[in-house]
Design a protein around this motif. Structure first.
Motif, PDB file in Angstrom:
ATOM      1  N   GLN A   1       0.913  -1.062  -0.096  1.00 38.82           N
ATOM      2  CA  GLN A   1      -0.233  -0.098  -0.074  1.00 38.82           C
ATOM      3  C   GLN A   1       1.001   0.888   0.235  1.00 38.82           C
ATOM      4  O   GLN A   1       0.477   1.964  -1.112  1.00 38.82           O
ATOM      5  CB  GLN A   1      -1.005   0.020   1.225  1.00 38.82           C
ATOM      6  CG  GLN A   1      -1.844   1.582   1.109  1.00 38.82           C
ATOM      7  CD  GLN A   1      -2.393   1.583   2.266  1.00 38.82           C
ATOM      8  OE1 GLN A   1      -2.403   0.990   3.318  1.00 38.82           O
ATOM      9  NE2 GLN A   1      -3.501   2.610   2.568  1.00 38.82           N
ATOM     10  N   GLN A   2       1.835   0.831   0.896  1.00 34.16           N
ATOM     11  CA  GLN A   2       3.072   2.737   1.197  1.00 34.16           C
ATOM     12  C   GLN A   2       3.761   2.423  -0.309  1.00 34.16           C
ATOM     13  O   GLN A   2       3.186   3.770  -0.480  1.00 34.16           O
ATOM     14  CB  GLN A   2       3.608   2.413   2.231  1.00 34.16           C
ATOM     15  CG  GLN A   2       4.958   3.207   2.813  1.00 34.16           C
ATOM     16  CD  GLN A   2       5.559   3.688   3.815  1.00 34.16           C
ATOM     17  OE1 GLN A   2       5.681   2.149   4.246  1.00 34.16           O
ATOM     18  NE2 GLN A   2       6.276   4.397   4.269  1.00 34.16           N
ATOM     19  N   LYS A   3       4.123   1.021  -1.428  1.00 29.65           N
ATOM     20  CA  LYS A   3       4.284   1.937  -2.007  1.00 29.65           C
ATOM     21  C   LYS A   3       3.850   1.825  -3.337  1.00 29.65           C
ATOM     22  O   LYS A   3       4.216   2.988  -4.648  1.00 29.65           O
ATOM     23  CB  LYS A   3       5.578   0.290  -2.477  1.00 29.65           C
ATOM     24  CG  LYS A   3       6.188   0.105  -3.717  1.00 29.65           C
ATOM     25  CD  LYS A   3       6.945  -0.898  -4.281  1.00 29.65           C
ATOM     26  CE  LYS A   3       7.585  -0.871  -5.036  1.00 29.65           C
ATOM     27  NZ  LYS A   3       8.772   0.484  -5.343  1.00 29.65           N
ATOM     28  N   LEU A   4       2.333   1.301  -3.583  1.00 29.88           N
ATOM     29  CA  LEU A   4       2.062   2.179  -5.065  1.00 29.88           C
ATOM     30  C   LEU A   4       1.320   3.192  -4.480  1.00 29.88           C
ATOM     31  O   LEU A   4       0.402   3.553  -5.446  1.00 29.88           O
ATOM     32  CB  LEU A   4       0.935   0.278  -5.130  1.00 29.88           C
ATOM     33  CG  LEU A   4       1.697  -0.805  -5.150  1.00 29.88           C
ATOM     34  CD1 LEU A   4       1.139  -1.923  -5.824  1.00 29.88           C
ATOM     35  CD2 LEU A   4       2.535  -0.778  -6.701  1.00 29.88           C
ATOM     36  N   GLY A   5       0.340   2.954  -3.365  1.00 34.67           N
ATOM     37  CA  GLY A   5      -0.657   4.178  -3.271  1.00 34.67           C
ATOM     38  C   GLY A   5      -2.164   4.104  -3.536  1.00 34.67           C
ATOM     39  O   GLY A   5      -2.594   4.698  -3.615  1.00 34.67           O
ATOM     40  N   TRP A   6      -1.900   2.102  -3.364  1.00 35.49           N
ATOM     41  CA  TRP A   6      -3.378   2.081  -4.059  1.00 35.49           C
ATOM     42  C   TRP A   6      -4.309   2.033  -2.841  1.00 35.49           C
ATOM     43  O   TRP A   6      -4.271   1.709  -1.191  1.00 35.49           O
ATOM     44  CB  TRP A   6      -3.640   0.521  -3.916  1.00 35.49           C
ATOM     45  CG  TRP A   6      -2.907   0.095  -5.714  1.00 35.49           C
ATOM     46  CD1 TRP A   6      -2.229   1.125  -6.405  1.00 35.49           C
ATOM     47  CD2 TRP A   6      -3.135  -1.098  -6.418  1.00 35.49           C
ATOM     48  NE1 TRP A   6      -2.075   0.637  -7.808  1.00 35.49           N
ATOM     49  CE2 TRP A   6      -2.478  -0.781  -7.314  1.00 35.49           C
ATOM     50  CE3 TRP A   6      -3.075  -2.220  -6.231  1.00 35.49           C
ATOM     51  CZ2 TRP A   6      -1.929  -1.465  -8.747  1.00 35.49           C
ATOM     52  CZ3 TRP A   6      -3.402  -2.857  -7.768  1.00 35.49           C
ATOM     53  CH2 TRP A   6      -2.509  -3.099  -8.433  1.00 35.49           C
ATOM     54  N   ASP A   7      -5.459   1.525  -2.446  1.00 39.62           N
ATOM     55  CA  ASP A   7      -6.112   2.521  -1.736  1.00 39.62           C
ATOM     56  C   ASP A   7      -6.347   0.918  -0.713  1.00 39.62           C
ATOM     57  O   ASP A   7      -6.881  -0.539  -1.775  1.00 39.62           O
ATOM     58  CB  ASP A   7      -7.967   2.668  -2.080  1.00 39.62           C
ATOM     59  CG  ASP A   7      -7.672   3.728  -2.456  1.00 39.62           C
ATOM     60  OD1 ASP A   7      -7.149   4.831  -2.514  1.00 39.62           O
ATOM     61  OD2 ASP A   7      -8.626   3.880  -3.876  1.00 39.62           O
ATOM     62  N   PRO A   8      -6.740   0.996   0.390  1.00 37.38           N
ATOM     63  CA  PRO A   8      -6.846  -0.389   0.937  1.00 37.38           C
ATOM     64  C   PRO A   8      -8.253  -1.434   0.991  1.00 37.38           C
ATOM     65  O   PRO A   8      -9.523  -0.743   0.841  1.00 37.38           O
ATOM     66  CB  PRO A   8      -6.436  -0.185   2.509  1.00 37.38           C
ATOM     67  CG  PRO A   8      -6.796   1.018   2.623  1.00 37.38           C
ATOM     68  CD  PRO A   8      -6.506   1.431   1.172  1.00 37.38           C
ATOM     69  N   ILE A   9      -8.763  -2.144   0.749  1.00 29.05           N
ATOM     70  CA  ILE A   9      -9.919  -2.989   0.697  1.00 29.05           C
ATOM     71  C   ILE A   9     -10.037  -3.976   2.565  1.00 29.05           C
ATOM     72  O   ILE A   9      -9.445  -4.215   2.607  1.00 29.05           O
ATOM     73  CB  ILE A   9      -9.995  -3.984   0.109  1.00 29.05           C
ATOM     74  CG1 ILE A   9      -9.704  -3.596  -1.598  1.00 29.05           C
ATOM     75  CG2 ILE A   9     -11.063  -4.926   0.529  1.00 29.05           C
ATOM     76  CD1 ILE A   9      -9.403  -5.011  -2.689  1.00 29.05           C
ATOM     77  N   MET A  10     -10.616  -3.265   3.151  1.00 31.80           N
ATOM     78  CA  MET A  10     -10.677  -3.868   4.937  1.00 31.80           C
ATOM     79  C   MET A  10     -12.292  -4.083   5.223  1.00 31.80           C
ATOM     80  O   MET A  10     -13.534  -4.184   4.409  1.00 31.80           O
ATOM     81  CB  MET A  10     -11.339  -2.392   5.237  1.00 31.80           C
ATOM     82  CG  MET A  10      -9.779  -1.364   5.289  1.00 31.80           C
ATOM     83  SD  MET A  10      -8.228  -2.271   5.501  1.00 31.80           S
ATOM     84  CE  MET A  10      -8.387  -1.492   7.667  1.00 31.80           C
TER      85      MET A  10
ATOM     86  N   GLU B   1      10.338  -6.750  -3.134  1.00 32.48           N
ATOM     87  CA  GLU B   1      10.858  -5.654  -2.977  1.00 32.48           C
ATOM     88  C   GLU B   1      10.357  -5.840  -1.352  1.00 32.48           C
ATOM     89  O   GLU B   1      11.177  -5.602  -0.399  1.00 32.48           O
ATOM     90  CB  GLU B   1      10.761  -4.577  -4.112  1.00 32.48           C
ATOM     91  CG  GLU B   1      11.517  -3.094  -2.869  1.00 32.48           C
ATOM     92  CD  GLU B   1      11.372  -1.855  -4.490  1.00 32.48           C
ATOM     93  OE1 GLU B   1      11.439  -1.198  -3.487  1.00 32.48           O
ATOM     94  OE2 GLU B   1      10.906  -2.279  -5.267  1.00 32.48           O
ATOM     95  N   ILE B   2       8.678  -5.898  -1.183  1.00 31.27           N
ATOM     96  CA  ILE B   2       8.533  -5.646  -0.355  1.00 31.27           C
ATOM     97  C   ILE B   2       8.573  -6.676   0.879  1.00 31.27           C
ATOM     98  O   ILE B   2       9.005  -6.799   2.090  1.00 31.27           O
ATOM     99  CB  ILE B   2       6.702  -5.641   0.259  1.00 31.27           C
ATOM    100  CG1 ILE B   2       6.725  -4.273  -0.325  1.00 31.27           C
ATOM    101  CG2 ILE B   2       6.472  -5.299   1.390  1.00 31.27           C
ATOM    102  CD1 ILE B   2       7.163  -2.990   0.270  1.00 31.27           C
TER     103      ILE B   2
END
Length: 457
Positions: free
Chosen positions: A66-75, A126-127
């Motif tokens: 999430q931090q790397k891509l800037g995508w929105d989290p699914i909760m 990478e992560i």
């Protein structure tokens, strides 16, 4: 699996459900390729499965992505269970046993799909690598028992886990111990959908054979080449398998809806909570049968979309067609699976040739082939011929289809190069599963541990 959706539009009639599928019709210039692939995370040290929580768990990978891509989290109930690209072009999700899935964006060429897959694998590596985690490209979990396999905290999976043992012997194995590569393809009309559905249903056992890649279970050979393919023979036969009504000359959207209405549901979502609906079919839900259990009592279009995503036939119809027959595999297979189906289904000349090849194949014959492929792979017989002979014909067709498309990369190469890994299977006469079994009995010394090195991403 697809991300669960919410759409609060009430359903007034069955015609609306048919119209929902028909809304997937697209002109040919809008046809796209959506590729999905799953992989097993494991710890490099000891080859143990990766749990959800902890500093070196799957949640940490998702947070890093999430931090790397800037995508929105699914909760789900306050826990991150996936990521979605902000404009909806792709998602990362978790399967029940922690299998890490990329649901790719709808793209125009196999070149783009392959670049997308490579970028995803580089990003996740990478992560994950600093956490001591890598990923395994197989169709079935080779080492861990069901009890050793982690469970992801997704509400829909809790409902499915309770339900699966009631309707089949291998549903939990399907959920927790298999991986697939899948491609989603478009159609321009009901007639085009029918043609593609029927050709791909008849050839799905061939895809299972060519991609067979799950010969180990709990540390030993399981006697099969595609354990995953065998699992689908007894998972939940009401909602999975080969469906005879799809072979009809006048099969259409209504027929699929009519079948789907009578398959038991898994859940509905209300106010963010999952309600177990396994006691009801969708038809019963529409008739008001769940008024005492669902706050508003009646179904919505979001409920219908989610229900369609919980049906598991060999080819699944939503607003596109999903090819569901292949085992997960090494990274080259991620590109080969969409190439195989795009070549057959997206070029009209090739589609006609594939129709001609399979026109008189009956449901009973294809079902028998489907039952034999998990153990015999490309050596399964169809009308007195080994499947490898049919594979040569079909690969020649799909290669011609990709040539006809003429989609070239910057270096001037068309999409046929992505079939190389399948050409190798036919040239060798052995599947990936058989290559692994040979290694197990020779240079691996009767151990499956080397698979975590040789088949890791």
């Amino acid at each position: 699996m697809a991300r669960d959706t919410t759409d609060f539009q009430p359903i007034e009639s069955i015609d609306e459900l048919v119209a929902y599928l028909a809304a997937g019709n697209k002109p040919r210039d809008k046809w796209r390729i959506g590729t999905e692939h799953e992989k097993f995370p494991f710890y490099v040290d000891g080859h143990a499965p990766v749990p959800y929580g902890g500093e070196r768990g799957i949640r940490a990978i998702l947070e890093g992505m999430q931090q790397k891509l800037g995508w929105d989290p699914i909760m789900d109930a306050g826990r991150i269970i996936g990521l979605v690209e902000p404009t909806g072009q792709g998602a990362i999700s978790l399967e029940p046993g922690g299998q890490f899935e990329l649901s790719g964006a709808p793209l125009e060429t196999i070149h783009q799909t392959c670049r997308e897959g490579n970028a995803h694998l580089a990003q996740v590596r990478e992560i994950a690598e600093p956490l001591g985690i890598r990923f395994l490209g197989l169709g079935g979990s080779p080492k861990w028992s069901l009890a050793e396999t982690p469970k992801m905290p997704k509400s829909r999976y809790e409902i499915m886990t309770r339900y699966m043992p009631k309707v089949g012997r291998q549903g939990l194995d399907m959920m927790y111990r298999t991986c697939t590569i899948q491609v989603n393809l478009d159609f321009e009309s009901e007639a085009d959908m029918r043609r593609k559905m029927q050709v791909s249903l008849k050839l799905q056992p061939l895809a299972t054979a060519l991609f067979a890649n799950s010969p180990f279970t709990e540390g030993h050979p399981n006697g099969l080449l595609s354990w995953r393919g065998d699992i689908w023979r007894d998972t939940d036969n009401q909602r999975s398998g080969l469906k005879e009504f799809c072979f009809s000359d006048n099969f259409g959207f209504f027929d699929y809806v009519d079948w789907a209405l009578d398959v038991p549901m898994y859940f509905v979502i209300r106010d963010g909570h999952y309600i177990d609906m396994t006691r009801y079919t969708f038809r019963q839900f529409m008739a008001g049968g769940a008024r005492d259990e669902v706050p508003d009592g009646m179904p919505t279009m979001g409920d219908w979309a989610n229900h369609l995503s919980t049906l598991f036939p060999d080819v699944r119809l939503k607003r596109f067609l999903e090819m569901r027959g292949a085992d997960g595999g090494p990274w080259r297979r991620i590109c080969a699976l969409p190439a195989f189906w795009v070549g057959l289904l997206y070029d009209q000349t090739t589609l006609e040739a594939a129709e001609a090849l399979t026109r008189d194949w009956t449901f009973a014959e294809v079902n028998r082939l489907r039952n034999n492929v998990p153990a015999k792979g490309i050596r399964a017989e169809f009308r007195g011929r080994e499947l490898i002979e049919i594979a040569r014909e079909v690969l020649a067709l799909t290669r011609q289809g990709l040539k006809n498309r003429g989609r070239k990369n910057r270096d001037g190469y068309d999409e046929t190069s992505f079939l190389t890994t399948l050409d190798e299977v036919v040239a060798r006469g052995t599947t990936s599963a058989e290559e692994m079994l040979s290694a197990y009995h020779t240079r691996w010394g009767g151990s499956i541990e080397p698979v975590f090195l040789e088949y890791a991403y």
